[in-house]
Write an enzyme that holds these catalytic residues in place. Structure first.
Site, PDB file in Angstrom:
ATOM      1  N   HIS B 139     -26.162  24.730   5.437  1.00  0.00           N
ATOM      2  CA  HIS B 139     -26.408  26.006   4.748  1.00  0.00           C
ATOM      3  C   HIS B 139     -25.267  26.953   5.149  1.00  0.00           C
ATOM      4  O   HIS B 139     -24.708  26.827   6.243  1.00  0.00           O
ATOM      5  CB  HIS B 139     -27.759  26.526   5.247  1.00  0.00           C
ATOM      6  CG  HIS B 139     -28.272  27.748   4.563  1.00  0.00           C
ATOM      7  ND1 HIS B 139     -27.795  29.009   4.825  1.00  0.00           N
ATOM      8  CD2 HIS B 139     -29.254  27.904   3.646  1.00  0.00           C
ATOM      9  CE1 HIS B 139     -28.468  29.881   4.087  1.00  0.00           C
ATOM     10  NE2 HIS B 139     -29.346  29.246   3.364  1.00  0.00           N
ATOM     11  N   ASP B 216     -30.094  23.534  13.466  1.00  0.00           N
ATOM     12  CA  ASP B 216     -30.631  24.513  12.523  1.00  0.00           C
ATOM     13  C   ASP B 216     -31.968  23.951  12.037  1.00  0.00           C
ATOM     14  O   ASP B 216     -32.005  23.000  11.255  1.00  0.00           O
ATOM     15  CB  ASP B 216     -29.635  24.697  11.373  1.00  0.00           C
ATOM     16  CG  ASP B 216     -30.203  25.551  10.241  1.00  0.00           C
ATOM     17  OD1 ASP B 216     -31.401  25.919  10.295  1.00  0.00           O
ATOM     18  OD2 ASP B 216     -29.437  25.844   9.302  1.00  0.00           O
ATOM     19  N   GLN B 219     -35.504  24.462   7.985  1.00  0.00           N
ATOM     20  CA  GLN B 219     -36.345  23.640   7.110  1.00  0.00           C
ATOM     21  C   GLN B 219     -37.195  22.666   7.910  1.00  0.00           C
ATOM     22  O   GLN B 219     -38.317  22.345   7.522  1.00  0.00           O
ATOM     23  CB  GLN B 219     -35.467  22.851   6.118  1.00  0.00           C
ATOM     24  CG  GLN B 219     -34.615  23.710   5.217  1.00  0.00           C
ATOM     25  CD  GLN B 219     -35.439  24.572   4.269  1.00  0.00           C
ATOM     26  OE1 GLN B 219     -36.574  24.236   3.920  1.00  0.00           O
ATOM     27  NE2 GLN B 219     -34.883  25.688   3.846  1.00  0.00           N
ATOM     28  N   LYS B 242     -40.179  30.882   6.619  1.00  0.00           N
ATOM     29  CA  LYS B 242     -40.301  29.553   6.001  1.00  0.00           C
ATOM     30  C   LYS B 242     -41.463  28.783   6.627  1.00  0.00           C
ATOM     31  O   LYS B 242     -41.896  27.764   6.120  1.00  0.00           O
ATOM     32  CB  LYS B 242     -39.004  28.764   6.183  1.00  0.00           C
ATOM     33  CG  LYS B 242     -37.827  29.388   5.432  1.00  0.00           C
ATOM     34  CD  LYS B 242     -36.648  28.451   5.426  1.00  0.00           C
ATOM     35  CE  LYS B 242     -35.336  29.153   5.192  1.00  0.00           C
ATOM     36  NZ  LYS B 242     -35.173  29.679   3.839  1.00  0.00           N
ATOM     37  N   CYS B 380     -27.155  28.362  -1.326  1.00  0.00           N
ATOM     38  CA  CYS B 380     -26.357  28.757  -0.158  1.00  0.00           C
ATOM     39  C   CYS B 380     -25.695  27.539   0.489  1.00  0.00           C
ATOM     40  O   CYS B 380     -25.603  27.455   1.721  1.00  0.00           O
ATOM     41  CB  CYS B 380     -27.194  29.504   0.873  1.00  0.00           C
ATOM     42  SG  CYS B 380     -27.879  31.038   0.254  1.00  0.00           S
TER      43      CYS B 380
END
Lengths: 150, 422
Positions: B139, B216, B219, B242, B380
């Protein structure tokens, strides 16, 4: 006619699938790039300006149906027009797609561009329709900067 | 969710599944909404998830009965607000299985978490000629902070390639590691492709060369049970919104010894132990990285979201989401001219696709009229779009409150897309 069918009229879909004046122009004397960061639409506009009149105009790029059809119809509309006429048409077109069009018939004659009237019901798609017009303005002003819809 | 079971027959909806989705949906007030006169079908969960009533009420409760500043007052409200705030930190610690609660820093979201590490650990440890390794599926928020750091320091950003299915090429990744590599920063789950990266191997490879790894988890934390101790990752980042929590709150996990050695990020109140005009002594972690009044209501909301997921059972949600993924993948694959982008073997319930001759923006507009919310665009991740040679995709991201019937609505919507756009 539903809002969707009003947005995606046959004329628009035809111009999207078979865009007119979709070609590079090696001998153009004005060019500019347009970019819509929201959806990734990219357009490069080529103009051959003769004095203050547009002698020829073409485009390349990739985008959604609305932006591609808008570019195609722009090239048809502005060919042979003066800079002042182009500004006036853009103003009328902008009013049309943002739902501010004058209904008294005093606005500039938009001709085929009237098929974009359905865009006004889809505010997030206004930028798709106007991207190429901002790009044209940028090309005519001779700017180096990339026109964006932001 | 990361589940290795593959025995689900894609074309069948599991009858009478133990997972009571109808009851779960009642916890999410917005799912009753109508859009353009049609029932909302919310498939934009990877952008932000909807919030259960418990989260909304936790935020509201703070303002109704607990509103005060934390770590400051001696009065009742402040004491209790501070206690609730620190309880949320303990919940986050438990959620990620961190060794200590002081290894959890509250931030605005994953973007801020990554910027924090780049701006402190990165600025201290990355020098001219050094390298930071990321992957081709990042991202923008796990690309740009490193680019900015590399530009400032004269360091180099190296990008590990992926294959056509959207899987990281581990051997190529390992080749990029070397004495100049100061940090590896990769996504745990791709927001576009759904790929679940082999993070355990990535970390082992990097650690063999004493290179720290940031994951990261924006998600992943939604779909995968994260255990930072078992993974042995050095930094892990989470976005609260999220994870069914409020916007504007997220988590940075960092190993205590790394966080302690890092310079502060923002200067201000709460991050100091003493200030004079000559010299300021910084507070201990986690306060050192939490300057200023934090997002207290958001933090309590995130705590409530973690409680909700604990009660639901992430593993249960995972199994159900995998069934949704299989069913949707099969149903979408049957649509003529539709191509799924991202077909990794290990995949979370995120499906990006393109349709012949149609731009995702037009697809999204038609689906919206059917009440279906999908994401269209570059998500993104522009370099990833370039990798797959598409300007944009349409993305349906599914979570545990989605249903098989909603996938049927999407399929019907996509047939309508063809009908209208040709």
């Amino acid at each position: 006619m539903s809002d969707l069918h009003a947005l995606y009229q046959e004329v628009i879909l035809d111009h999207c699938k078979r865009p007119h004046n979709f070609r590079p122009m090696p001998d153009s004397n004005r060019t500019a790039q347009g970019y819509n960061p929201l959806c990734g639409d990219k357009v490069t506009l080529f103009v051959k300006l003769d004095g203050d009149r547009i002698f020829d105009v073409s485009f390349q790029g990739s985008g959604c149906a609305i932006s591609t059809a808008s570019a195609s119809l722009l090239t048809e509309t502005v060919k042979g027009k003066t800079l002042a006429e182009v500004e006036s048409i853009f103003a009328g077109f902008h009013d049309l797609v943002t739902g501010k069009a004058k209904t008294d018939g005093k606005g500039p004659a938009l001709g085929k561009l009237a098929v974009f009237s359905g865009v006004s019901e889809f505010p997030v798609r206004v930028k798709c329709a106007t991207l190429v017009w901002h790009t044209l303005r940028s090309a005519l002003q001779g700017g180096e900067a990339v026109a964006t819809t932001e | 969710m990361a589940t290795t079971t593959r025995e689900v027959t894609p074309t069948t909806k599991p009858a009478g599944a133990a997972f009571d989705v109808a009851r779960i949906r009642r916890d999410f007030p917005i799912l009753k909404a109508k859009v353009h006169g049609k029932p909302l079908v919310y498939f934009d969960n990877a952008a932000t998830a909807q919030k259960p009533r418990q989260v909304i009420e936790a935020e509201q409760q703070f303002y109704l009965s607990l509103c005060s500043n934390v770590h400051r007052g001696v009065h009742w409200l402040s004491e209790n607000a501070t206690q609730a705030y620190e309880e949320a930190r303990a919940k986050a610690q438990h959620f990620l299985n961190a060794a200590e609660s002081r290894e959890i820093i509250f931030v605005r979201g994953t973007t801020e978490a990554i910027n924090l590490v780049a701006g402190t650990y990165g600025r201290k440890n990355v020098q001219a000629g050094d390298e930071v390794v990321i992957s081709a599926m990042e991202h923008h928020s796990n690309i740009v902070p490193w680019q900015m750091l590399c530009e400032e320091k004269g360091a180099k950003l190296r990008v590990a390639p992926i294959n056509d299915r959207g899987e990281l090429l581990l051997e190529e990744f390992e080749k990029l590691l070397g004495p100049r590599t100061k940090l590896v920063a990769v996504t745990h789950v791709s927001n576009v492709l759904g790929t679940i990266n082999p993070v355990r191997q990535i970390i082992e490879m990097a650690h063999r060369q004493s290179i720290p790894v940031l994951l990261d988890g924006a998600q992943a934390a939604v779909h995968v049970k994260v255990d930072v101790c078992a993974l042995d990752c050095d930094f892990y980042t989470v976005s609260g919104h999220k994870l069914y929590g409020p916007t504007g709150i997220g988590l940075l996990y960092g190993k205590a010894k790394l966080l302690e050695a890092m310079p502060p990020y923002h200067g201000g109140g709460d991050m100091i132990s003493s200030v004079s005009f000559e010299k300021t002594l910084y507070n201990v972690i986690p306060c050192k990285f939490e300057a200023g009044t934090p997002n207290i209501a958001g933090t309590l909301g995130l705590g409530a979201a973690i409680d909700y997921l604990d009660a639901l059972g992430l593993e249960n949600a995972a199994r159900y989401e995998h069934q949704l993924l299989m069913y949707a993948t099969d149903a979408l694959s049957r649509i003529p001219g539709l191509r799924i982008v991202g077909t990794a073997k290990e995949k979370a319930s995120v499906i990006s696709f393109v349709m012949d001759g149609l731009h995702p923006h037009d697809v999204g507009t038609v689906l919206d009229q059917e009440g279906i919310a999908v994401r269209t665009g570059h998500h993104c991740a522009q370099p990833l779009m370039d990798r797959f040679g598409v300007p944009a995709t349409t993305r349906a991201s599914l979570v545990f409150y989605n249903t098989f019937e909603e996938i049927d609505v999407l399929v019907k919507g996509l047939h309508k897309v063809r009908e209208i756009l040709g």
